[in-house]
Design a protein around this motif. Sequence first.
Motif, PDB file in Angstrom:
ATOM      1  N   GLN A  27       0.846  -1.190   0.000  1.00  0.00           N
ATOM      2  CA  GLN A  27       0.000   0.000   0.000  1.00  0.00           C
ATOM      3  C   GLN A  27       0.883   1.241   0.000  1.00  0.00           C
ATOM      4  N   PRO A  28       0.999   1.908  -1.159  1.00  0.00           N
ATOM      5  CA  PRO A  28       1.881   3.070  -1.262  1.00  0.00           C
ATOM      6  C   PRO A  28       1.443   4.185  -0.319  1.00  0.00           C
ATOM      7  N   GLN A  29       2.403   4.736   0.416  1.00  0.00           N
ATOM      8  CA  GLN A  29       2.117   5.874   1.281  1.00  0.00           C
ATOM      9  C   GLN A  29       3.424   6.522   1.711  1.00  0.00           C
ATOM     10  N   THR A  30       3.287   7.749   2.167  1.00  0.00           N
ATOM     11  CA  THR A  30       4.440   8.494   2.670  1.00  0.00           C
ATOM     12  C   THR A  30       4.240   8.744   4.152  1.00  0.00           C
ATOM     13  N   LEU A  31       5.244   8.410   4.945  1.00  0.00           N
ATOM     14  CA  LEU A  31       5.158   8.496   6.404  1.00  0.00           C
ATOM     15  C   LEU A  31       6.290   9.375   6.923  1.00  0.00           C
ATOM     16  N   ARG A  32       6.000  10.118   7.960  1.00  0.00           N
ATOM     17  CA  ARG A  32       7.030  10.959   8.572  1.00  0.00           C
ATOM     18  C   ARG A  32       7.158  10.602  10.045  1.00  0.00           C
ATOM     19  N   PHE A  33       8.396  10.398  10.466  1.00  0.00           N
ATOM     20  CA  PHE A  33       8.666  10.042  11.861  1.00  0.00           C
ATOM     21  C   PHE A  33       9.623  11.069  12.451  1.00  0.00           C
ATOM     22  N   GLU A  34       9.265  11.589  13.618  1.00  0.00           N
ATOM     23  CA  GLU A  34      10.112  12.557  14.297  1.00  0.00           C
ATOM     24  C   GLU A  34      10.523  11.983  15.643  1.00  0.00           C
ATOM     25  N   ASN A  35      11.738  12.296  16.045  1.00  0.00           N
ATOM     26  CA  ASN A  35      12.196  11.802  17.341  1.00  0.00           C
ATOM     27  C   ASN A  35      12.259  12.945  18.339  1.00  0.00           C
ATOM     28  N   ASP A  36      12.662  12.617  19.551  1.00  0.00           N
ATOM     29  CA  ASP A  36      12.646  13.595  20.645  1.00  0.00           C
ATOM     30  C   ASP A  36      13.739  14.651  20.495  1.00  0.00           C
ATOM     31  N   HIS A  37      14.667  14.412  19.565  1.00  0.00           N
ATOM     32  CA  HIS A  37      15.813  15.307  19.447  1.00  0.00           C
ATOM     33  C   HIS A  37      15.637  16.276  18.273  1.00  0.00           C
ATOM     34  N   GLY A  38      14.429  16.348  17.722  1.00  0.00           N
ATOM     35  CA  GLY A  38      14.188  17.261  16.613  1.00  0.00           C
ATOM     36  C   GLY A  38      14.560  16.679  15.259  1.00  0.00           C
ATOM     37  N   GLY A  39      14.987  15.420  15.243  1.00  0.00           N
ATOM     38  CA  GLY A  39      15.319  14.778  13.979  1.00  0.00           C
ATOM     39  C   GLY A  39      14.080  14.175  13.343  1.00  0.00           C
ATOM     40  N   TYR A  40      14.155  13.946  12.039  1.00  0.00           N
ATOM     41  CA  TYR A  40      13.011  13.337  11.359  1.00  0.00           C
ATOM     42  C   TYR A  40      13.476  12.470  10.191  1.00  0.00           C
ATOM     43  N   ASN A  41      12.614  11.542   9.793  1.00  0.00           N
ATOM     44  CA  ASN A  41      12.812  10.722   8.601  1.00  0.00           C
ATOM     45  C   ASN A  41      11.500  10.646   7.851  1.00  0.00           C
ATOM     46  N   VAL A  42      11.575  10.743   6.531  1.00  0.00           N
ATOM     47  CA  VAL A  42      10.402  10.546   5.683  1.00  0.00           C
ATOM     48  C   VAL A  42      10.564   9.196   4.996  1.00  0.00           C
ATOM     49  N   VAL A  43       9.620   8.295   5.275  1.00  0.00           N
ATOM     50  CA  VAL A  43       9.669   6.935   4.753  1.00  0.00           C
ATOM     51  C   VAL A  43       8.591   6.793   3.685  1.00  0.00           C
ATOM     52  N   VAL A  44       8.990   6.314   2.507  1.00  0.00           N
ATOM     53  CA  VAL A  44       8.063   6.170   1.394  1.00  0.00           C
ATOM     54  C   VAL A  44       7.921   4.695   1.034  1.00  0.00           C
ATOM     55  N   ILE A  45       6.672   4.213   1.043  1.00  0.00           N
ATOM     56  CA  ILE A  45       6.364   2.859   0.577  1.00  0.00           C
ATOM     57  C   ILE A  45       5.771   2.997  -0.817  1.00  0.00           C
ATOM     58  N   ALA A  46       6.405   2.366  -1.799  1.00  0.00           N
ATOM     59  CA  ALA A  46       5.924   2.458  -3.176  1.00  0.00           C
ATOM     60  C   ALA A  46       6.486   1.311  -3.986  1.00  0.00           C
ATOM     61  N   ASP A  47       5.701   0.841  -4.960  1.00  0.00           N
ATOM     62  CA  ASP A  47       6.152  -0.204  -5.887  1.00  0.00           C
ATOM     63  C   ASP A  47       6.642  -1.450  -5.155  1.00  0.00           C
ATOM     64  N   GLY A  48       6.020  -1.766  -4.024  1.00  0.00           N
ATOM     65  CA  GLY A  48       6.389  -2.984  -3.314  1.00  0.00           C
ATOM     66  C   GLY A  48       7.723  -2.922  -2.604  1.00  0.00           C
ATOM     67  N   SER A  49       8.230  -1.721  -2.379  1.00  0.00           N
ATOM     68  CA  SER A  49       9.470  -1.585  -1.618  1.00  0.00           C
ATOM     69  C   SER A  49       9.359  -0.350  -0.722  1.00  0.00           C
ATOM     70  N   VAL A  50      10.348  -0.192   0.135  1.00  0.00           N
ATOM     71  CA  VAL A  50      10.329   0.929   1.069  1.00  0.00           C
ATOM     72  C   VAL A  50      11.686   1.618   1.032  1.00  0.00           C
ATOM     73  N   HIS A  64      20.746   7.322   1.036  1.00  0.00           N
ATOM     74  CA  HIS A  64      21.550   6.811  -0.077  1.00  0.00           C
ATOM     75  C   HIS A  64      21.406   5.307  -0.260  1.00  0.00           C
ATOM     76  N   LYS A  65      20.969   4.625   0.780  1.00  0.00           N
ATOM     77  CA  LYS A  65      20.822   3.160   0.682  1.00  0.00           C
ATOM     78  C   LYS A  65      19.807   2.768  -0.392  1.00  0.00           C
ATOM     79  N   GLY A  66      18.794   3.613  -0.576  1.00  0.00           N
ATOM     80  CA  GLY A  66      17.805   3.310  -1.608  1.00  0.00           C
ATOM     81  C   GLY A  66      16.748   2.349  -1.099  1.00  0.00           C
ATOM     82  N   PRO A  67      15.850   1.921  -1.996  1.00  0.00           N
ATOM     83  CA  PRO A  67      14.710   1.089  -1.581  1.00  0.00           C
ATOM     84  C   PRO A  67      15.106  -0.361  -1.299  1.00  0.00           C
ATOM     85  N   THR A  68      14.340  -0.994  -0.434  1.00  0.00           N
ATOM     86  CA  THR A  68      14.532  -2.408  -0.150  1.00  0.00           C
ATOM     87  C   THR A  68      13.177  -3.097  -0.039  1.00  0.00           C
TER      88      THR A  68
END
Length: 100
Positions: A27-50, A64-68
């Motif tokens: 299920q393609p979607q874009t997710l954002r995760f923030e931590n307690d230190h003000g950092g964040y990551n945007v995680v994208v699920i698309a085309d059967g990979s993340v 830089h690791k790219g999708p898996t």
Amino acid sequence: QMLHRQTGALVRITQDGQVVGEYPLDQPQTLRFENDHGGYNVVVIADGSVRVAEASCPDQICVHKGPTNQTADPIACLPNGLIVEVIGGDGTSQLDGVTS
């Protein structure tokens, strides 16, 4: 219609040692995760990979690791304490047990 290469596979997001979410890999979607230190990551699920599309970390290794889509190939953002991994699929159900 759709070919499910990884039927039932999930994307598990762990932050600072806690599982913060599990999302279907098909299920393609874009997710954002923030931590307690003000950092964040945007995680994208698309085309059967993340993949990690965007991150506040200085080294950008997770981006830089790219999708898996492999269960043994997690994406880790160590500065933000975030781990993105693919679990389940291929007929193995990991949903009916409580993982500690």
